[in-house]
Write a protein that holds these residues in place. Structure first.
Motif, short mmCIF file in Angstrom:
data_model
loop_
_atom_site.label_atom_id
_atom_site.label_comp_id
_atom_site.label_asym_id
_atom_site.label_seq_id
_atom_site.Cartn_x
_atom_site.Cartn_y
_atom_site.Cartn_z
N PRO A 1 0.80 -1.23 0.00
CA PRO A 1 0.00 0.00 0.00
C PRO A 1 0.84 1.28 0.00
CG PRO A 1 -0.21 -1.16 2.09
CD PRO A 1 0.57 -2.04 1.18
N ALA A 2 2.12 1.18 0.38
CA ALA A 2 2.99 2.35 0.38
C ALA A 2 3.78 2.49 -0.93
CB ALA A 2 3.97 2.26 1.55
N ALA A 3 3.63 1.55 -1.86
CA ALA A 3 4.37 1.59 -3.12
C ALA A 3 3.90 2.78 -3.97
CB ALA A 3 4.17 0.29 -3.89
N ARG A 4 4.77 3.19 -4.86
CA ARG A 4 4.48 4.31 -5.76
C ARG A 4 3.20 4.05 -6.55
NH1 ARG A 4 5.62 4.86 -11.16
NH2 ARG A 4 6.94 3.01 -11.13
N THR B 1 -4.17 -11.29 -1.69
CA THR B 1 -4.32 -9.92 -1.20
C THR B 1 -4.14 -8.90 -2.33
OG1 THR B 1 -3.39 -10.62 0.91
CG2 THR B 1 -3.54 -8.26 0.55
N TRP B 2 -3.18 -9.18 -3.22
CA TRP B 2 -2.86 -8.29 -4.35
C TRP B 2 -2.92 -9.07 -5.65
CZ3 TRP B 2 -1.82 -3.07 -3.92
CH2 TRP B 2 -1.59 -2.58 -2.64
N CYS B 3 -3.29 -8.36 -6.74
CA CYS B 3 -3.25 -8.96 -8.07
C CYS B 3 -2.36 -8.13 -8.97
CB CYS B 3 -4.65 -9.03 -8.69
SG CYS B 3 -5.75 -10.20 -7.86
N ARG B 4 -1.51 -8.83 -9.74
CA ARG B 4 -0.70 -8.17 -10.76
C ARG B 4 -1.59 -8.05 -11.99
NH1 ARG B 4 3.87 -6.43 -12.63
NH2 ARG B 4 4.75 -7.09 -14.62
N VAL B 5 -1.73 -6.82 -12.48
CA VAL B 5 -2.66 -6.55 -13.58
C VAL B 5 -1.99 -5.70 -14.65
CG1 VAL B 5 -4.61 -6.59 -11.96
CG2 VAL B 5 -3.64 -4.40 -12.65
N SER B 6 -2.63 -5.67 -15.82
CA SER B 6 -2.24 -4.73 -16.86
C SER B 6 -3.51 -4.09 -17.41
CB SER B 6 -1.45 -5.41 -17.97
OG SER B 6 -2.21 -6.39 -18.60
N SER C 1 -1.14 0.62 -21.60
CA SER C 1 0.13 -0.07 -21.37
C SER C 1 0.63 0.09 -19.94
CB SER C 1 1.19 0.42 -22.36
OG SER C 1 0.78 0.18 -23.68
N ALA C 2 -0.28 0.15 -19.00
CA ALA C 2 0.09 0.28 -17.59
C ALA C 2 0.07 -1.10 -16.95
CB ALA C 2 -0.88 1.22 -16.87
N ARG C 3 1.10 -1.37 -16.14
CA ARG C 3 1.19 -2.63 -15.40
C ARG C 3 1.50 -2.33 -13.95
NH1 ARG C 3 1.90 -7.32 -18.48
NH2 ARG C 3 2.24 -6.89 -20.68
N GLY C 4 0.96 -3.16 -13.07
CA GLY C 4 1.25 -2.97 -11.66
C GLY C 4 0.37 -3.86 -10.81
N TYR C 5 0.11 -3.41 -9.58
CA TYR C 5 -0.63 -4.20 -8.61
C TYR C 5 -1.83 -3.43 -8.09
CZ TYR C 5 3.45 -7.20 -8.62
OH TYR C 5 4.45 -8.05 -9.01
N VAL C 6 -2.93 -4.15 -7.93
CA VAL C 6 -4.16 -3.61 -7.36
C VAL C 6 -4.56 -4.54 -6.22
CG1 VAL C 6 -6.61 -3.10 -7.79
CG2 VAL C 6 -4.91 -2.61 -9.55
N ARG C 7 -5.05 -3.95 -5.13
CA ARG C 7 -5.56 -4.79 -4.03
C ARG C 7 -6.68 -5.67 -4.55
NH1 ARG C 7 -4.39 -4.59 1.07
NH2 ARG C 7 -6.48 -5.31 1.57
N GLN C 8 -6.65 -6.92 -4.18
CA GLN C 8 -7.60 -7.90 -4.69
C GLN C 8 -9.04 -7.55 -4.31
OE1 GLN C 8 -5.82 -11.67 -4.52
NE2 GLN C 8 -7.68 -12.82 -4.85
N ASP C 9 -9.23 -6.92 -3.16
CA ASP C 9 -10.59 -6.56 -2.74
C ASP C 9 -11.15 -5.36 -3.51
OD1 ASP C 9 -9.04 -4.57 -1.56
OD2 ASP C 9 -9.80 -4.89 0.45
N LYS C 10 -10.37 -4.82 -4.43
CA LYS C 10 -10.81 -3.72 -5.29
C LYS C 10 -11.16 -4.20 -6.69
CE LYS C 10 -9.49 -0.47 -2.27
NZ LYS C 10 -10.42 -0.32 -1.18
N LEU C 11 -11.28 -5.53 -6.86
CA LEU C 11 -11.54 -6.11 -8.17
C LEU C 11 -12.78 -6.99 -8.16
CD1 LEU C 11 -7.91 -7.30 -9.01
CD2 LEU C 11 -9.09 -5.32 -9.99
#
Length: 169
Positions: free
Chosen positions: A117-120, A139-144, A149-159
């Protein structure tokens, strides 16, 4: 940057429930319920498991996540993120995992550089933005996000498209 997505009028989002597998599909033996995505450019959701049944809804966005809740022959009973249920032929569906940013959110979700949660923060994603799922840790999902063309992580409970606590590579 804020990414958004159109919302159908009157659509009421539903939150995912825990991924408790109550049974296996009578046709495939795969878990019920499970998430899939829309393969076709144009797909008819029908009121029953055959082309003789009336069309309930027409979907025009490949990649939309759907939840399979039953199977009958080559037909799958599916539910979308608004809670609408109906039947689609299995050829219209894909095992490729996608999700939408939680339709029930009142604030945007952050796409982050790391599963922390503190990541950029890379970008803010509005509810119903479509993302591709690469993996989930529970807890987290790696998504694109394809369009940007954005890649990163979103909290799983936000999906909507991954069950709470579900893990996969």
């Amino acid at each position: 940057m804020v990414l958004n997505s159109a919302v159908p009028a009157g659509a009421m989002p539903i939150k995912p429930v825990a991924a408790t597998v109550w049974n296996k599909g009578r046709e495939t033996g795969l878990p019920i319920p499970r998430y899939v995505s829309l393969r076709a450019q144009k797909a008819r959701m029908r009121v029953g498991p055959s082309t003789i049944y009336a069309t309930k809804w027409i979907y025009m966005k490949p990649g939309l996540p759907l939840e399979i809740i039953d199977e009958y022959g080559h037909w799958r009973q599916v539910r979308d993120d608004t809670g609408v249920t109906g039947w689609m032929h299995s050829a219209l569906l894909s095992g490729v995992r996608t999700a939408v940013i939680a339709p029930w959110l009142t604030k945007n979700a952050m796409l982050r550089a790391d599963a922390n949660p503190a990541a950029r923060a890379i970008v803010e994603l509005q509810p119903r933005v479509l993302v591709s799922l690469q993996s989930c840790t529970g807890t987290w999902c790696r998504v694109s996000v394809r369009e940007h063309s954005a890649r990163g992580y979103v909290r799983q409970d936000k999906l909507w498209g991954a069950y709470p606590g579900e893990m996969f590579q």
